[in-house]
Design an enzyme around this catalytic site. Structure first.
Site, PDB file in Angstrom:
ATOM      1  N   ASP A   1      17.339  51.523  -3.696  1.00 37.30           N
ATOM      2  CA  ASP A   1      16.771  50.489  -2.823  1.00 37.30           C
ATOM      3  C   ASP A   1      17.608  49.211  -2.977  1.00 37.30           C
ATOM      4  OD1 ASP A   1      14.836  49.210  -1.200  1.00 37.30           O
ATOM      5  OD2 ASP A   1      13.238  50.370  -2.144  1.00 37.30           O
TER       6      ASP A   1
ATOM      7  N   ASP B   1      16.576  47.271   2.369  1.00 34.21           N
ATOM      8  CA  ASP B   1      15.263  46.641   2.503  1.00 34.21           C
ATOM      9  C   ASP B   1      15.304  45.492   3.513  1.00 34.21           C
ATOM     10  OD1 ASP B   1      12.483  46.178   1.272  1.00 34.21           O
ATOM     11  OD2 ASP B   1      13.402  44.198   1.111  1.00 34.21           O
TER      12      ASP B   1
ATOM     13  N   GLU C   1      15.490  49.982   6.599  1.00 32.87           N
ATOM     14  CA  GLU C   1      14.052  49.818   6.743  1.00 32.87           C
ATOM     15  C   GLU C   1      13.845  48.997   8.008  1.00 32.87           C
ATOM     16  OE1 GLU C   1      12.002  46.788   4.773  1.00 32.87           O
ATOM     17  OE2 GLU C   1      10.090  47.834   4.814  1.00 32.87           O
TER      18      GLU C   1
ATOM     19  N   HIS D   1       5.170  53.060   0.221  1.00 33.74           N
ATOM     20  CA  HIS D   1       4.548  52.092  -0.695  1.00 33.74           C
ATOM     21  C   HIS D   1       3.999  50.865   0.030  1.00 33.74           C
ATOM     22  CE1 HIS D   1       8.501  50.617   0.140  1.00 33.74           C
ATOM     23  NE2 HIS D   1       8.177  49.447  -0.359  1.00 33.74           N
ATOM     24  N   ASP D   2       4.255  50.739   1.323  1.00 33.73           N
ATOM     25  CA  ASP D   2       3.735  49.599   2.080  1.00 33.73           C
ATOM     26  C   ASP D   2       2.496  49.976   2.888  1.00 33.73           C
ATOM     27  OD1 ASP D   2       5.637  47.770   1.184  1.00 33.73           O
ATOM     28  OD2 ASP D   2       7.075  48.362   2.718  1.00 33.73           O
TER      29      ASP D   2
HETATM   30  C1  NOJ Z   1       9.866  45.729   2.498  1.00 35.20           C
HETATM   31  C2  NOJ Z   1       9.404  46.476   1.286  1.00 35.20           C
HETATM   32  O1  NOJ Z   1       9.171  47.804   1.624  1.00 35.20           O
HETATM   33  C3  NOJ Z   1       8.174  45.749   0.804  1.00 35.20           C
HETATM   34  O2  NOJ Z   1       7.527  46.473  -0.215  1.00 35.20           O
HETATM   35  C4  NOJ Z   1       8.595  44.391   0.320  1.00 35.20           C
HETATM   36  O3  NOJ Z   1       7.451  43.671  -0.058  1.00 35.20           O
HETATM   37  C5  NOJ Z   1       9.333  43.630   1.430  1.00 35.20           C
HETATM   38  N1  NOJ Z   1      10.310  44.433   2.100  1.00 35.20           N
HETATM   39  C6  NOJ Z   1      10.076  42.465   0.838  1.00 35.20           C
HETATM   40  O4  NOJ Z   1      11.197  42.894   0.123  1.00 35.20           O
END
Ligand code: NOJ
Length: 580
Positions: A129, A230, A284, A351-352
C-alpha cells in the site's frame, strides 16, 4: 446548508462515484492479453487484525508467517496488505512517518523479508500500500517544512500564505473544520484532503516525485510485485484554488480529483518504476466517469495497470440497502465499458466498509452461510480481478457497536462530530454508523473457538465479534459446506477455467427481481451463473439458447434446473457448464 451536504458526503464516505454515461469507443488493447494480475484472486490482509504472536493485541508479520499455509489454502495468488510503516497511527497507518521503516507493532524488516519470502515460496505475489497523496504530519519532511518557509521541504506540501488572506474553502473527508490548517511558525495554512494529521504532498514539485519513486524502487528491489496507490486520484490539485460552487462536495471527485496533470505524474511513475521493475499498480478510485477510469488503466496510456471504483459499494452504505436492478445495471455497464480495453479490479468489501454479508447479503444466522457463498460466487465469476477481504472467506459479520465511546476510527468520529454540528437525530445517526462504520470490517480474524478467537493471547486492540465460536477457521475447515470450503472450491474453479477470467460476460433474465444470471464465454467454453439474491425461492424460464449442463458449483444439494425452468432456493448460487 453546507453542514448538511458535508454530512451526506461523510455518510457516504465518498471517495468516488460514477456518473452514468455510455461506454467510450473501443480502443486498441485486447483485454484478453494474459497477465498474472488479471488471473489471480487477491486477498487483502489488514495486518493489525490478522494474527498476533507477541501478545500485544495487534496482529504482526510473524502472525502472517504462521498463517502462510492457510493463506495458500485459499487458492489466492496475490496479497495486498494495508500499511505497516512507521506512523503515529492517527488513521491506522494511512499517515506514514517513514516510508522505509516498519512500525514496531508489526515486527522488524527481517520479519518482513521472511514473510515476503514465504509468499514467494508459495507463488503468491505481494502488493504494497503506497500512501503518497499525503504523509503524516510527523514525517520529517513535514516537521521541517512546517518549521520555516526556508526549509528545503517547504515545497513538498501545499501552502496558502497568510498574507494572502483567508484560504478559499476546501473540503476535507475527515475534518469537519475543512481542508486547511494554520501553522504559526510559517504563518501559512497547509492543505489536507483527509485528517489534519495527513498533510497533502505537493506532486507539482519534481523533487517530491523523485522521492516517491525512490521509495517505490526501494520496495520493488526488496521484491514486492505491486503497489496499491492510496487516494491517488487526488494527488494533483488545482493550485490556483478557484472558488467552488456551494454544494460541490457531492461531486467530490469531479472537483478535487483527476486533474489533468495526474496523468503526467503517472506516466512518469510508469517509466521510472513500473516498467523497469516489471511491477503492477492499482489505483484506489477510478475517477468519476468511465472515461476517467480508461484514462488511468488502458494499456496504451502506460499509466497504471488497473484500478477499482466505488460505484457498487457506494450503493450499499446505508441500512436502506440497494436494489438488485441497480446492482446489475452498474456491474453490466462497467463490464461492457471495459470489454475491449482496460482491466479493473472487482470488490464488494474492504477495510473502508462494513462486512460484505451485512451490506449485500443476509447476516441472519439462517441465511449467513448461503448468502455469503452466493456473494463469493458472484465475485469469483465476474470479469475483473476479484479482491477478497480477510474474513469474507468465512462470512464474518458486522460487530454491534451502538455507543460512540467504543469507536476509535477517525472517520467514524469525524462523522459523529459533523452529525452533532448539523443537529441530526443522533439515534438515527448511531443506527446508521453501527451499520456502515468501517470498524465493522476491522475486527480480529476469527481463527478458532479459544478465547479471543485465537487472534491474541493478550487484549485485542479491537473487540472480537461475539459470534466467533460459530464463525471461525477451525470450525469451517472441518465442515465441507462451510463458507470457507466453498470459497476454496470457487477459487479452484476460477484458477482452472480461463473462461471465468477472460470470458465475455452477458447478462440474461435482465429484469428478474431476485435472480442475477449471466453467462461467461471464451471460444467454445461457456458457463452459466445463476444467483438468487433474495431470501425466498425464485423461479424463472431460461431463454431457449441457454442450456445448462454439468453443475460445477452449487451451494445447495438440489439441482435448480429442469429443462428451461429454474427454481432457486434462497441465496442459491450455481455455476453450470453450458451445453451447445
Ligand atoms: C483510503 C484508505 O483506504 C483509507 O483507509 C484511508 O483512511 C484514506 N485513504 C486516507 O489515506
Amino acid at each position: 446548508m453546507r453542514n448538511i451536504l458535508l454530512l451526506i458526503l461523510l455518510t457516504a464516505f465518498l471517495f468516488g462515484c460514477s456518473s452514468r454515461e455510455e461506454p467510450p469507443e473501443a480502443q486498441v488493447q485486447e483485454p484478453a492479453e494474459r497477465k498474472w494480475w488479471k488471473e489471480g484472486v487477491l486477498y487483502q490482509i489488514y495486518p493489525q487484525s490478522f494474527k498476533d504472536t507477541d501478545g500485544d493485541g495487534f496482529g504482526d508479520f510473524r502472525g502472517v508467517i504462521e498463517k502462510l499455509d492457510y493463506i495458500e489454502s485459499l487458492g489466492i495468488k496475490m496479497v495486498w496488505m494495508n500499511p505497516f510503516f512507521e506512523s503515529p497511527l492517527i488513521d491506522n497507518g494511512y499517515d506514514v512517518a517513514d516510508y522505509r521503516a516498519i512500525h514496531p507493532r508489526y515486527g522488524t524488516m527481517a520479519d518482513f523479508d521472511e514473510m515476503l519470502a514465504g509468499f514467494k515460496d508459495r507463488d503468491i505475489r505481494f502488493v504494497l500500500d503506497v500512501v503518497v497523496n499525503h504523509s503524516s504530519d510527523q514525517h520529517p519532511w513535514f516537521q521541517s517544512a512546517s518549521s520555516s518557509r526556508d526549509s528545503e521541504y517547504f515545497n513538498y506540501y501545499h501552502w496558502w500564505l497568510a498574507e494572502n488572506g483567508d484560504p478559499p474553502y476546501r473540503y476535507s473527508l475527515f475534518d469537519p473544520e475543512g481542508g486547511w490548517d494554520y501553522v504559526e511558525a510559517v504563518d501559512a495554512y497547509y492543505l489536507h484532503t483527509f485528517a489534519e494529521a495527513q498533510p497533502d504532498l505537493n506532486w507539482e514539485n519534481p523533487e517530491l516525485r523523485q522521492e516517491v519513486y525512490d521509495i517505490m524502487k526501494f520496495w520493488a528491489e526488496k521484491g514486492v510485485d505491486g503497489f496499491r496507490m492510496d487516494a491517488f486520484q487526488f494527488a494533483s490539485k488545482d493550485t490556483t484554488y478557484p472558488e467552488f460552487p456551494e454544494g460541490h462536495e457531492k461531486d467530490f471527485i469531479k472537483w478535487y480529483g483527476m486533474r489533468p496533470q495526474l496523468h503526467d505524474y503517472l506516466k512518469e511513475m510508469y517509466a521510472e518504476v513500473l516498467e523497469p521493475f516489471d511491477v503492477f499498480a492499482v489505483a484506489e478510485g477510478a475517477g468519476s466517469t468511465l472515461q476517467d477510469a480508461h484514462d488511468l488503466v488502458d494499456a496504451d496510456r502506460k499509466e497504471l495497470q488497473t484500478a477499482y471504483h466505488f460505484e457498487y459499494v457506494d450503493m450499499s452504505r446505508t441500512p436502506a440497502g440497494y436494489e438488485l436492478a441497480d446492482f446489475k445495471e452498474v456491474f453490466t455497464r462497467w463490464d461492457s465499458a471495459f470489454a475491449e480495453n482496460g482491466w479493473l479490479a472487482v470488490f464488494l468489501s474492504n477495510h473502508d466498509n462494513s462486512r460484505l454479508v451485512n451490506r449485500f447479503g443476509n447476516a441472519d444466522p439462517e441465511f449467513r452461510r448461503v448468502s455469503t457463498q452466493m456473494l463469493n460466487t458472484f465475485l469469483l465469476t465476474m470479469r475483473g480481478t476479484p479482491y477478497t477481504y480477510y474474513g469474507d472467506e468465512l462470512g464474518m459479520t458486522n460487530i454491534d457497536m451502538p455507543e460512540i465511546e467504543e469507536y476509535v476510527d477517525i472517520d467514524a468520529i469525524g462523522k459523529y462530530q459533523t452529525a452533532l454540528k448539523a443537529g441530526r437525530d443522533m439515534e438515527d445517526f448511531m443506527e446508521e454508523l453501527n451499520y456502515s462504520s468501517r470498524e465493522n470490517g476491522r475486527t480480529p480474524m476469527q481463527w478458532d473457538t479459544t478465547e479471543n478467537a485465537g487472534f491474541t493471547t493478550g487484549t485485542p486492540w479491537k473487540r472480537v465479534n461475539d459470534n466467533y465460536r460459530q464463525i471461525n477457521v477451525a470450525v469451517e475447515d472441518a465442515d465441507p459446506n462451510s463458507v470457507l470450503n466453498h470459497f476454496r472450491q470457487m477459487t479452484r474453479l476460477r484458477n482452472e477455467n480461463l473462461v471465468l477470467v477472460y470470458g465475455e460476460y452477458d447478462l440474461i433474465l435482465d429484469d428478474h427481481e431476485q435472480i442475477y444470471a449471466y453467462t461467461r464465454s471464451l471460444d467454445e467454453d461457456k458457463m452459466l451463473i445463476l444467483l438468487n439474491f433474495s431470501d425466498e425461492d425464485a423461479d424463472a424460464s431460461l431463454p431457449s439458447s441457454i442450456v445448462p449442463g454439468e453443475i460445477l458449483y452449487n451451494n445447495y444439494d438440489s439441482n435448480p434446473a429442469e429443462g428451461s425452468s429454474v427454481l432457486l432456493r434462497p441465496y442459491q448460487a450455481v455455476v453450470f457448464q453450458m451445453n451447445e
